[in-house]
Design an enzyme around this catalytic site. Structure first.
Site, mmCIF file in Angstrom:
data_model
loop_
_atom_site.group_PDB
_atom_site.id
_atom_site.type_symbol
_atom_site.label_atom_id
_atom_site.label_comp_id
_atom_site.label_asym_id
_atom_site.label_seq_id
_atom_site.Cartn_x
_atom_site.Cartn_y
_atom_site.Cartn_z
ATOM 1 N N ARG F 101 -10.641 -19.382 -24.863
ATOM 2 C CA ARG F 101 -9.586 -19.006 -23.905
ATOM 3 C C ARG F 101 -9.797 -17.604 -23.337
ATOM 4 O O ARG F 101 -9.616 -17.362 -22.135
ATOM 5 C CB ARG F 101 -8.216 -19.096 -24.604
ATOM 6 C CG ARG F 101 -7.024 -18.859 -23.706
ATOM 7 C CD ARG F 101 -6.736 -19.996 -22.757
ATOM 8 N NE ARG F 101 -7.239 -19.748 -21.426
ATOM 9 C CZ ARG F 101 -7.827 -20.660 -20.658
ATOM 10 N NH1 ARG F 101 -7.972 -21.905 -21.084
ATOM 11 N NH2 ARG F 101 -8.287 -20.349 -19.479
ATOM 12 N N LYS F 136 -5.665 -0.621 -6.672
ATOM 13 C CA LYS F 136 -4.657 -1.626 -7.034
ATOM 14 C C LYS F 136 -5.285 -2.717 -7.902
ATOM 15 O O LYS F 136 -5.293 -3.895 -7.545
ATOM 16 C CB LYS F 136 -4.043 -2.212 -5.760
ATOM 17 C CG LYS F 136 -3.325 -1.150 -4.930
ATOM 18 C CD LYS F 136 -2.666 -1.730 -3.675
ATOM 19 C CE LYS F 136 -1.925 -0.617 -2.925
ATOM 20 N NZ LYS F 136 -1.283 -1.085 -1.687
ATOM 21 N N LYS F 168 -2.903 11.940 0.594
ATOM 22 C CA LYS F 168 -2.051 10.905 1.177
ATOM 23 C C LYS F 168 -0.726 11.487 1.655
ATOM 24 O O LYS F 168 -0.455 12.678 1.469
ATOM 25 C CB LYS F 168 -1.817 9.798 0.136
ATOM 26 C CG LYS F 168 -3.125 9.244 -0.447
ATOM 27 C CD LYS F 168 -2.895 8.031 -1.324
ATOM 28 C CE LYS F 168 -2.675 6.792 -0.458
ATOM 29 N NZ LYS F 168 -2.705 5.561 -1.271
ATOM 30 N N GLU F 201 -5.308 10.798 4.708
ATOM 31 C CA GLU F 201 -4.610 9.636 5.255
ATOM 32 C C GLU F 201 -3.730 10.080 6.414
ATOM 33 O O GLU F 201 -2.961 11.034 6.280
ATOM 34 C CB GLU F 201 -3.748 9.005 4.153
ATOM 35 C CG GLU F 201 -3.008 7.757 4.584
ATOM 36 C CD GLU F 201 -1.982 7.313 3.541
ATOM 37 O OE1 GLU F 201 -2.053 6.181 3.088
ATOM 38 O OE2 GLU F 201 -1.110 8.135 3.182
ATOM 39 N N ASP F 222 -3.698 4.691 8.415
ATOM 40 C CA ASP F 222 -2.777 3.889 7.622
ATOM 41 C C ASP F 222 -1.887 3.038 8.511
ATOM 42 O O ASP F 222 -1.093 3.566 9.299
ATOM 43 C CB ASP F 222 -1.911 4.805 6.747
ATOM 44 C CG ASP F 222 -0.952 3.999 5.901
ATOM 45 O OD1 ASP F 222 -1.403 3.015 5.277
ATOM 46 O OD2 ASP F 222 0.247 4.349 5.863
#
Lengths: 285, 285, 285, 285, 285, 285
Positions: F101, F136, F168, F201, F222
């Site tokens: 598994r 992510k 960012k 960004e 962005d």
């Protein structure tokens, strides 16, 4: 209480014990006891004995739930009568149930060690000998068991292979030759840190003489008769410490002490002490 | 032999034990035994008993020195007479001396567990009951001790809190009310994985009836008299498994089995088993 | 070579060092060097000195890639002239590049320690004194640095706080009172394992007398003048070992040894040894 | 102060250091200093220098005993004169004695790094060059040593193999051929993350031209003479950053800066910085 | 909230995630955001769904910086509409930026699992069947994903290989022979802990009969048609629990439930749930 | 195959996964399958896709049982048709069942990532843009998932916070003021290692200009429209790399590439890739 680095050893074995018991969770308490249920539990010694392990038991509860409030009602090292309350735990019922078995497993075992140690100490009261422990301890629990032995009034021998030189029969066999005791002691002096005494295990009076001549600072008499021990003590005449070892039980320990040895080492303090019967009684608010 | 993931548990406690004994090194062997010295050692059971722990003892030697050659002269689970050689170890004398105590500490304790388990099993031979263990195990050694119990011919109860639902007095106290047994069983069915049976601990025949009515699949009779147990078995009539627990010793275990219970759980298998006397005899090449 | 438990300490610091250098991977070698590229590298001592760390350097390469073949061309503890090849490494070019810096960081530092130790030992040749190390070691590298000190011909003092009793000024301050030396020695004898000698640090000749009277087995003379040391040695008269400590450099170490002390401890062996210049030369097949 | 994830690296090496020093316990303090004894200790810089390591020293005391109160009397990165008190520690005398050596071992070494870095920075004051560190750090202490370098006013080069592309002689050897610099740079652009600049190590002016033509963003001049460096800087003409490396000491660093390079990397900042002399003075309440 | 031992599993994967993302530090925030900058961030669900993972997200922020203040604005297990604020975080801007991605990675994934679970539960509302999960979980996240499944209103099957007996086609193949189902069930009863039910996977109605005859307590119907399932349910007649498995999607799950099975297991709950879109909005004080 | 240090990351998550699935043992296989039973299993891709994870799947089997023989029948990175055998495993039936598994959970997830990456790459074939991943990723699996992305033909962005500077919106908010972009870029140049490029960004064309003026080496657009992107690309005119991010799906990715950006980052490659269907077929010898 201070959080000292000794905790590193205690936490290692405690976390193993909690992990093996709790695994992915306590399915019984999680499914049957509401999360908001609050309880008070009392830890009760059901037999008389010397208590040791209150700190680790407290840590067991608080590793599971840092909000549990644990009060000690006895001191580590104290002798208690049967049916004495030794600690109280208050907080989440689920959390207490989760930690209960691990906490008890530690304190029952360690109190068993402290109790048997105290019995040996009593048996030689009034002599100059010390009861000392051995390396025959429970895997992972040496620091805790050594502390339990001291709590019972006995003394600690070296902790492990690193803090004492003890030349045993197998070392002598590995060296060989008629001068093997002299060779061994001389090598130890040459290479090992000078902060450590040299102890030699002997089985005959001739070996006692050889160890003495080699300058051993501690001589361990292995499985000698009481008569031989007395003669060995006489021969050594205070020039080295004398330790008796092997085959010593509660039946003959007083005689061994009477032979004049300084130290009596007992493996059974840690390898075969029966658990003291301790339980947890539960009340719900 | 396969290196299986079960080793994870064995290695965790083994490495703790080696670390606490060896620390920064074996000052005696390092200073007195030449690095090139080769020895053969024989592990000897000095008492009769059921041997368990040969794998972990072998692992102890080979964690210290992967070149040590270890042969088993007996099988885990075998009964041996006193003075039976159970393993031989060959290789660096220093390495054997370094691992000796830890290897013996494991096998002496585990063989003690297997031996006492086998004695309980013999005591109820011919009945339909099983001897089972409890969670009163040595911290860090549960997997090994459960295996020792099985090696002695007894059976394993749940491993921990995660693989069995056992509703005990304290859970019932936390729930409260006259229907607490029914409530507890119903909640367990609702929330816990459906793969687990529901066991309830009871102390009276009324509670037996309540547990049965609630659909408990296992009923644990706690500290009941033989007469009560017989009556409980009769009441239950095969609709649930029956487990006897509490106060059971070698003196009464046959009677308990005779009462018709399916399972008899004995904490002393793991919390108070005396070590089996096993030593290491050393020869130098 | 045996895989012994000492490796536990070496591997702990080695793995930290590899992790901090390699992180998620060697972006330069991964992107520029083909995976099938095979190289031979030679490790070269560019300065004369005593080499130590060949085992850990080998381990660094083999932790990164177990297929790298490493041959030692010198022995740990050997003195080599400048431009001596001390090891060769053969295998994947990527793997050698990945491990190179960590391997060098260990062996440069440890060879620096061994070299400086050997210089101090030479400086007192012909005397009865031993050069010993201290606990002023590099965090995480104590076992390796202690071995480097011994490889350079000096001796090891206690490893840490656990394997030697050394009563220093701060301990005496904590005890206080005119009899603080006697009190300290007596308490150590009462509570500490009997396998350890008792050492006391003193700063005056009066304290020397007090330590002697208390039965100290080792007396450390802290920052005394050569004249004071000679007088202390005379006072002690062989009843205890004498250790000189503090402010000892290559300029005065021979005089200190001439004062008749048994042991001379030098913190700079480990806290300020300059790295030995060692590089890796690379050839591609 | 925040408990940030950087602590992970600091705690890993700190815990290794505490474990190797304390082992199973401090036998001297445990046996001679009463548990209730309270002390105040002052950490004293005995030499002038730049202090770095106050946070890790504080952590050393508080890992041993979370009740110790530590106040900083200086700031990490501050220059202090000889005999400046830089921290005070108050609490259990036993605990302070237990952590003392490890705390000092860290702060002495790190302050040595910060101090030598500040000396190099001063030596090139008024130029446009930056002093940068290398990967020649103490195993396990890279993060701390990089912080010490910055505390001394110098700058950090890449941390490890993962956050910078540095094509060195050995990479070029592995690629081979006359166009090996162009090939290497092109491969790095193709495969490595686009967030990283490409640096190439060169040893001749022809290689400088090749690196420039290949589009290297940083060019490292390895062991060039001052004259060659000046010529290289002229050739590059601001199209890439220029880093000088190899054989740079306090004697020639100003000349190197004068040659117009942007970066000067110095391995000795971390591999051979002598410890700053710092001690702990103890008072009992 | 209690710190319970379940945290052990959550912390293991959380610390891996933080270590892989943060490595030796956040170079952007460290270089651009002043250390004293304080911010408030709002965690916003940008899609409708069932939220799960607020605890682990909070832990992510507080592992990075224990001074961050995290408030939950929703409850784990709650359904929220798009653009709902579900948590606020206040404290050091650097710390929030450092933990942001890891916190979001957990809560987005776990909310995805909870949401898909809730959709399956809705699809069979009004039937007696339960939606249950499988062992097809994300490596390292099984405990968290099982909790997410429960938060979505579905139920948990066994956690792993250790808390349920499930005899599958491959086990039966390994046993072989016409009586392999009977043999397997009988062996499981003999050796496995009596606290576990025995489940058998079957693919035909003949196997259903064999499993029933063998006394299986749960029968898993693998990839059967709705018609076969209905017949199987009829055959079993309440003597065992019935689980449907294989090929079940939102398109046919209601029909499967209508066939009368007790349990419907869905691997896609955990192996293919799309992440729920959740972001962090930042304000500076 | 080399055992490289990259394995450290793979083994960490693999061991977590094995521990959570196997716990104290596989009760089904242990009780029903004889220890001597030998099997061959075939791993079968049941859907078409790009395979990745063969190495980690092999490691899963061999961590459980080092005697299992695993052969790869496909290559990591290869596209396979439905019903292709991709690996065979031979050895103890119990061991294969135990690891099955976990091995499948890894390879199904990673092949899902590689497959979706390859689909995005195909969608922009013939353009100059690269598909890149994001942070992510699945907690604990970043290294493996980044490798899967590359296996699918896409490229890796920075690994984490430590190997790339990406300023960012939240960083800019924390800095504030009209010149916040210039300030941020300037600070990053001053303090961060010079080996890292600076990425900013932006959300508007004005910010594009500001980033360009500040000397940003990469500019991330962005959530811009295709028109805005084209204009941004024109403005930047090759002076910086251009990355498109946010809201990009298979429906619009070709248009985004057509706008002339260099990099297109897609979070869904790792946060929402459905598992590829892969099973294990079992035969007994």
């Amino acid at each position: 209480m201070n959080t000292t680095i000794l905790d590193r050893h205690m936490l290692a074995i405690l976390d193993l014990a909690l992990a093996e018991d709790i695994g992915v969770g306590d399915v019984t308490a999680m499914s049957t006891v509401p999360p908001e249920s609050i309880a008070t539990a009392t830890m009760l010694a059901k037999q008389p004995g010397v208590i040791f392990g209150l700190e680790v038991a407290k840590a067991a509860f608080q590793r599971v739930d840092s909000h549990l409030v644990v009060h000690h009602l006895a001191e580590d090292g104290a002798f208690v009568e049967a049916m004495t309350a030794i600690a109280s735990i208050e907080g989440s019922a689920r959390s207490i149930l989760k930690a209960e078995r691990v906490a008890l497993n530690f304190i029952q075992r360690l109190s068993g060690v402290a109790t048997i140690a105290s019995i040996y100490v009593s048996a030689i009261e009034g002599t100059n000998a010390r009861i000392v422990d051995t390396r025959k301890t429970t895997p992972g629990m040496r620091v805790l068991e050594k502390q339990a032995v001291a709590a019972g009034g006995a003394h600690n021998h070296r902790f492990g292979l690193f803090d004492g030189i003890l030349i045993k029969d197998n070392h002598l066999a590995a060296i060989g030759g008629p001068d093997r005791i002299a060779t061994a002691v001389s090598r130890a002096r040459q290479s090992a840190p000078h902060t450590l005494k040299v102890e030699v295990e002997v089985t005959t009076l001739d070996e006692v003489k050889a160890a003495l001549a080699a300058g051993a600072e501690i001589i361990m008499l292995d499985n000698m008769s009481i008569t031989e021990m007395s003669e060995a003590v006489r021969l050594i005449g205070g020039q080295a410490m004398v330790e008796a070892s092997g085959g010593i039980t509660l039946h003959n320990v007083a005689q061994v002490a009477g032979a004049g040895v300084n130290l009596i080492s007992i493996g059974a303090l840690t390898h075969s002490a029966p658990a003291l019967d301790i339980s947890l009684d539960f009340a719900i608010h």
